[in-house]
Design a protein around this motif. Sequence first.
Motif, PDB file in Angstrom:
ATOM      1  N   VAL A  19       0.855  -1.182   0.000  1.00  0.00           N
ATOM      2  CA  VAL A  19       0.000   0.000   0.000  1.00  0.00           C
ATOM      3  C   VAL A  19       0.888   1.228   0.000  1.00  0.00           C
ATOM      4  N   ILE A  20       0.512   2.225  -0.779  1.00  0.00           N
ATOM      5  CA  ILE A  20       1.203   3.510  -0.787  1.00  0.00           C
ATOM      6  C   ILE A  20       0.240   4.520  -0.170  1.00  0.00           C
ATOM      7  N   VAL A  21       0.714   5.186   0.890  1.00  0.00           N
ATOM      8  CA  VAL A  21      -0.138   6.166   1.571  1.00  0.00           C
ATOM      9  C   VAL A  21       0.556   7.528   1.585  1.00  0.00           C
ATOM     10  N   PRO A  22      -0.222   8.609   1.624  1.00  0.00           N
ATOM     11  CA  PRO A  22       0.380   9.938   1.735  1.00  0.00           C
ATOM     12  C   PRO A  22       1.189  10.048   3.037  1.00  0.00           C
ATOM     13  N   ILE A  23       2.231  10.848   3.026  1.00  0.00           N
ATOM     14  CA  ILE A  23       3.104  10.975   4.187  1.00  0.00           C
ATOM     15  C   ILE A  23       2.344  11.443   5.419  1.00  0.00           C
ATOM     16  N   GLU A  24       1.328  12.270   5.252  1.00  0.00           N
ATOM     17  CA  GLU A  24       0.549  12.740   6.400  1.00  0.00           C
ATOM     18  C   GLU A  24      -0.154  11.570   7.085  1.00  0.00           C
ATOM     19  N   VAL A  25      -0.677  10.651   6.281  1.00  0.00           N
ATOM     20  CA  VAL A  25      -1.347   9.467   6.833  1.00  0.00           C
ATOM     21  C   VAL A  25      -0.322   8.597   7.546  1.00  0.00           C
ATOM     22  N   TRP A  26       0.844   8.405   6.934  1.00  0.00           N
ATOM     23  CA  TRP A  26       1.893   7.592   7.552  1.00  0.00           C
ATOM     24  C   TRP A  26       2.315   8.178   8.892  1.00  0.00           C
ATOM     25  N   ARG A  27       2.495   9.489   8.961  1.00  0.00           N
ATOM     26  CA  ARG A  27       2.904  10.127  10.227  1.00  0.00           C
ATOM     27  C   ARG A  27       1.835   9.944  11.295  1.00  0.00           C
ATOM     28  N   GLU A  28       0.580  10.010  10.896  1.00  0.00           N
ATOM     29  CA  GLU A  28      -0.514   9.795  11.848  1.00  0.00           C
ATOM     30  C   GLU A  28      -0.480   8.359  12.378  1.00  0.00           C
ATOM     31  N   ILE A  29      -0.260   7.405  11.499  1.00  0.00           N
ATOM     32  CA  ILE A  29      -0.170   5.998  11.904  1.00  0.00           C
ATOM     33  C   ILE A  29       1.002   5.808  12.867  1.00  0.00           C
ATOM     34  N   GLU A  30       2.161   6.357  12.529  1.00  0.00           N
ATOM     35  CA  GLU A  30       3.342   6.239  13.381  1.00  0.00           C
ATOM     36  C   GLU A  30       3.095   6.870  14.751  1.00  0.00           C
ATOM     37  N   SER A  31       2.433   8.021  14.767  1.00  0.00           N
ATOM     38  CA  SER A  31       2.135   8.707  16.016  1.00  0.00           C
ATOM     39  C   SER A  31       1.218   7.856  16.890  1.00  0.00           C
ATOM     40  N   GLU A  32       0.219   7.243  16.279  1.00  0.00           N
ATOM     41  CA  GLU A  32      -0.701   6.386  17.029  1.00  0.00           C
ATOM     42  C   GLU A  32       0.022   5.168  17.586  1.00  0.00           C
ATOM     43  N   LYS A  33       0.942   4.598  16.807  1.00  0.00           N
ATOM     44  CA  LYS A  33       1.719   3.448  17.278  1.00  0.00           C
ATOM     45  C   LYS A  33       2.598   3.846  18.461  1.00  0.00           C
ATOM     46  N   GLU A  34       3.221   5.007  18.366  1.00  0.00           N
ATOM     47  CA  GLU A  34       4.094   5.471  19.447  1.00  0.00           C
ATOM     48  C   GLU A  34       3.288   5.715  20.715  1.00  0.00           C
ATOM     49  N   THR A  35       2.129   6.343  20.579  1.00  0.00           N
ATOM     50  CA  THR A  35       1.278   6.599  21.738  1.00  0.00           C
ATOM     51  C   THR A  35       0.839   5.290  22.382  1.00  0.00           C
ATOM     52  N   ALA A  36       0.419   4.320  21.562  1.00  0.00           N
ATOM     53  CA  ALA A  36      -0.001   3.017  22.090  1.00  0.00           C
ATOM     54  C   ALA A  36       1.150   2.350  22.842  1.00  0.00           C
ATOM     55  N   TYR A  37       2.365   2.447  22.290  1.00  0.00           N
ATOM     56  CA  TYR A  37       3.537   1.865  22.948  1.00  0.00           C
ATOM     57  C   TYR A  37       3.781   2.532  24.301  1.00  0.00           C
ATOM     58  N   LEU A  38       3.730   3.850  24.331  1.00  0.00           N
ATOM     59  CA  LEU A  38       3.975   4.574  25.581  1.00  0.00           C
ATOM     60  C   LEU A  38       2.913   4.270  26.629  1.00  0.00           C
ATOM     61  N   LEU A  39       1.680   4.096  26.199  1.00  0.00           N
ATOM     62  CA  LEU A  39       0.595   3.841  27.143  1.00  0.00           C
ATOM     63  C   LEU A  39       0.646   2.435  27.736  1.00  0.00           C
ATOM     64  N   LYS A  40       1.482   1.549  27.202  1.00  0.00           N
ATOM     65  CA  LYS A  40       1.630   0.209  27.771  1.00  0.00           C
ATOM     66  C   LYS A  40       2.286   0.260  29.146  1.00  0.00           C
ATOM     67  N   SER A  41       3.122   1.258  29.363  1.00  0.00           N
ATOM     68  CA  SER A  41       3.809   1.412  30.643  1.00  0.00           C
ATOM     69  C   SER A  41       2.914   2.218  31.588  1.00  0.00           C
ATOM     70  N   PRO A  42       2.527   1.643  32.736  1.00  0.00           N
ATOM     71  CA  PRO A  42       1.679   2.390  33.676  1.00  0.00           C
ATOM     72  C   PRO A  42       2.309   3.711  34.119  1.00  0.00           C
ATOM     73  N   LYS A  43       3.634   3.701  34.340  1.00  0.00           N
ATOM     74  CA  LYS A  43       4.319   4.924  34.777  1.00  0.00           C
ATOM     75  C   LYS A  43       4.284   5.984  33.677  1.00  0.00           C
ATOM     76  N   MET A  44       4.550   5.570  32.427  1.00  0.00           N
ATOM     77  CA  MET A  44       4.537   6.529  31.323  1.00  0.00           C
ATOM     78  C   MET A  44       3.119   7.027  31.084  1.00  0.00           C
ATOM     79  N   LYS A  45       2.137   6.154  31.212  1.00  0.00           N
ATOM     80  CA  LYS A  45       0.737   6.562  31.049  1.00  0.00           C
ATOM     81  C   LYS A  45       0.393   7.631  32.072  1.00  0.00           C
TER      82      LYS A  45
END
Length: 69
Positions: A19-45
């Motif tokens: 799939v080829i996606v616009p860079i804005e969409v890719w950045r949004e996906i990456e941001s959501e992945k990073e947020t989900a990763y950070l929220l896994k840690s109770p302290k970081m959350k």
Amino acid sequence: MNSNNIQYVSDEQGQTVAVIVPIEVWREIESEKETAYLLKSPKMKQRLLEAKNRQDGITLEEVCEKLGI
């Protein structure tokens, strides 16, 4: 997110292989992945929620003035 700008790449059998996606969409996906990763840690959350709800602070202009820039 505008799905009209998403392009699908198919192989010879017609199976979608990429799939080829616009860079804005890719950045949004990456941001959501990073947020989900950070929220896994109770302290970081806890830290993120505290920062989000923080009401005190100083303006960018005040920071620049304090730093002399």
